[in-house]
Motif scaffolding. Structure first.
Motif, mmCIF file in Angstrom:
data_model
loop_
_atom_site.group_PDB
_atom_site.id
_atom_site.type_symbol
_atom_site.label_atom_id
_atom_site.label_comp_id
_atom_site.label_asym_id
_atom_site.label_seq_id
_atom_site.Cartn_x
_atom_site.Cartn_y
_atom_site.Cartn_z
ATOM 1 N N LEU A 12 0.820 -1.204 0.000
ATOM 2 C CA LEU A 12 0.000 0.000 0.000
ATOM 3 C C LEU A 12 0.854 1.254 0.000
ATOM 4 O O LEU A 12 0.552 2.219 -0.697
ATOM 5 N N SER A 13 1.953 1.266 0.733
ATOM 6 C CA SER A 13 2.807 2.452 0.746
ATOM 7 C C SER A 13 3.496 2.624 -0.587
ATOM 8 O O SER A 13 3.682 3.730 -1.061
ATOM 9 N N CYS A 14 3.868 1.538 -1.242
ATOM 10 C CA CYS A 14 4.489 1.636 -2.561
ATOM 11 C C CYS A 14 3.486 2.138 -3.580
ATOM 12 O O CYS A 14 3.823 2.907 -4.463
ATOM 13 N N ALA A 15 2.234 1.705 -3.473
ATOM 14 C CA ALA A 15 1.218 2.131 -4.428
ATOM 15 C C ALA A 15 1.003 3.634 -4.346
ATOM 16 O O ALA A 15 0.789 4.291 -5.348
ATOM 17 N N ALA A 16 1.059 4.177 -3.140
ATOM 18 C CA ALA A 16 0.872 5.608 -2.978
ATOM 19 C C ALA A 16 2.073 6.379 -3.497
ATOM 20 O O ALA A 16 1.960 7.539 -3.830
ATOM 21 N N SER A 17 3.221 5.748 -3.574
ATOM 22 C CA SER A 17 4.450 6.437 -3.958
ATOM 23 C C SER A 17 5.000 5.916 -5.283
ATOM 24 O O SER A 17 6.192 5.726 -5.428
ATOM 25 N N SER A 18 4.123 5.654 -6.225
ATOM 26 C CA SER A 18 4.591 5.244 -7.538
ATOM 27 C C SER A 18 3.801 5.985 -8.608
ATOM 28 O O SER A 18 2.647 6.320 -8.410
ATOM 29 N N LEU A 19 4.466 6.227 -9.710
ATOM 30 C CA LEU A 19 3.780 6.857 -10.832
ATOM 31 C C LEU A 19 2.921 5.822 -11.540
ATOM 32 O O LEU A 19 3.257 4.637 -11.552
ATOM 33 N N PRO A 20 1.825 6.257 -12.167
ATOM 34 C CA PRO A 20 1.045 5.309 -12.972
ATOM 35 C C PRO A 20 1.926 4.672 -14.044
ATOM 36 O O PRO A 20 2.861 5.301 -14.551
ATOM 37 N N GLY A 21 1.629 3.413 -14.406
ATOM 38 C CA GLY A 21 2.455 2.618 -15.309
ATOM 39 C C GLY A 21 2.926 3.311 -16.566
ATOM 40 O O GLY A 21 4.120 3.318 -16.874
ATOM 41 N N GLN A 22 2.009 3.915 -17.331
ATOM 42 C CA GLN A 22 2.403 4.538 -18.598
ATOM 43 C C GLN A 22 3.316 5.745 -18.363
ATOM 44 O O GLN A 22 4.256 5.964 -19.117
ATOM 45 N N VAL A 23 3.061 6.507 -17.315
ATOM 46 C CA VAL A 23 3.908 7.660 -17.005
ATOM 47 C C VAL A 23 5.312 7.174 -16.634
ATOM 48 O O VAL A 23 6.313 7.693 -17.137
ATOM 49 N N GLY A 42 9.164 14.155 -3.167
ATOM 50 C CA GLY A 42 8.387 14.344 -1.951
ATOM 51 C C GLY A 42 6.908 14.255 -2.246
ATOM 52 O O GLY A 42 6.480 14.223 -3.398
ATOM 53 N N GLU A 43 6.125 14.185 -1.173
ATOM 54 C CA GLU A 43 4.683 14.095 -1.320
ATOM 55 C C GLU A 43 3.997 14.786 -0.159
ATOM 56 O O GLU A 43 4.588 14.975 0.909
ATOM 57 N N ALA A 93 -0.564 14.685 -3.308
ATOM 58 C CA ALA A 93 0.297 15.056 -4.429
ATOM 59 C C ALA A 93 1.685 14.478 -4.224
ATOM 60 O O ALA A 93 2.149 14.336 -3.086
ATOM 61 N N SER A 94 2.329 14.150 -5.333
ATOM 62 C CA SER A 94 3.730 13.741 -5.269
ATOM 63 C C SER A 94 4.478 14.388 -6.426
ATOM 64 O O SER A 94 3.938 14.544 -7.519
ATOM 65 N N LEU A 95 5.720 14.767 -6.148
ATOM 66 C CA LEU A 95 6.590 15.390 -7.139
ATOM 67 C C LEU A 95 7.688 14.406 -7.497
ATOM 68 O O LEU A 95 8.349 13.852 -6.612
ATOM 69 N N TRP A 96 7.884 14.197 -8.790
ATOM 70 C CA TRP A 96 8.871 13.267 -9.329
ATOM 71 C C TRP A 96 9.858 14.054 -10.161
ATOM 72 O O TRP A 96 9.456 14.852 -11.019
ATOM 73 N N VAL A 97 11.145 13.888 -9.888
ATOM 74 C CA VAL A 97 12.180 14.696 -10.549
ATOM 75 C C VAL A 97 13.219 13.818 -11.229
ATOM 76 O O VAL A 97 13.382 12.649 -10.900
ATOM 77 N N ASN A 98 13.915 14.418 -12.146
ATOM 78 C CA ASN A 98 15.012 13.769 -12.859
ATOM 79 C C ASN A 98 16.305 14.400 -12.350
ATOM 80 O O ASN A 98 16.459 15.610 -12.413
ATOM 81 N N GLY A 99 17.199 13.610 -11.804
ATOM 82 C CA GLY A 99 18.472 14.142 -11.345
ATOM 83 C C GLY A 99 18.546 14.453 -9.868
ATOM 84 O O GLY A 99 19.484 15.105 -9.425
ATOM 85 N N GLY A 100 17.576 14.046 -9.102
ATOM 86 C CA GLY A 100 17.681 14.189 -7.654
ATOM 87 C C GLY A 100 17.077 15.454 -7.073
ATOM 88 O O GLY A 100 16.613 15.443 -5.955
#
Length: 174
Positions: free
Chosen positions: A16-27, A38-39, A52-59
């Motif tokens: 459940l925690s991983c599901a909340a912290s993962s992007l949808p498959g196609q994304v 972060g979220e 909400a969660s923010l996903w970044v490239n490069g840290g």
């Protein structure tokens, strides 16, 4: 007395925690280098609106780099409400060209569906191109305007955001 299967319970909690912290498959497939920064949770008058969660490239987040903002809605919200709230927030942040805002509103109406509780909209910043949008992991459209992308993501990520606590959480500072 009920026996609890501790390993199964831990696995369920982890899932459940991983599901909340993962992007949808196609994304995740389209943007494999994005990592969670972060979220946080948006509440308005005590009501849970979305996570909400923010996903970044490069840290680290960079306004000029590829990143994704994933919103998981806790309420049903009509498309037109999402569009109007987005435009109102852009105006509040200083975007005043009404002809441009009207164009952006038309584009947002094209890419934003009505959302139901539990559904997700993910926006992806595409440097030099604009912003791509996904609903439930499926592409809904690309708005080809880098200025639009900057204005749209500023709603959450600009220092002048209406929700500074959420911004701080998105950047990973709890």
């Amino acid at each position: 007395m009920t026996r609890v299967n501790l390993p199964a319970l831990l696995l369920l909690c982890f899932s459940l925690s991983c599901a909340a912290s993962s992007l949808p498959g196609q994304v995740a497939s389209d943007f494999p280098d994005l990592r969670l920064a972060g979220e946080g949770r948006l509440r308005w008058l005590g009501l849970h609106i979305y996570d909400a969660s923010l996903w970044v490239n490069g840290g680290r987040w960079n306004v000029d780099a590829e990143f994704a903002l994933d919103l998981r809605y806790a309420r049903n919200i009509r498309s037109q409400r999402l569009v109007q709230t987005s435009l109102d927030e852009m105006r509040r942040l200083g975007y005043r060209d009404e002809a441009k805002l009207a164009r952006w509103g038309d584009e947002l109406s094209r890419v934003f569906p009505d959302v139901r509780k539990g559904e997700r909209i993910t926006g992806v910043n595409r440097p030099g191109v604009g912003a791509g949008f996904y609903h439930q992991g499926r592409p809904t459209g690309l708005i080809r305007d880098p200025e639009f992308a900057r204005a749209f993501f500023a709603i959450w990520l600009d220092a002048r955001t209406r929700e500074p606590g959420l911004r701080k959480s998105l950047f990973g500072a709890n």
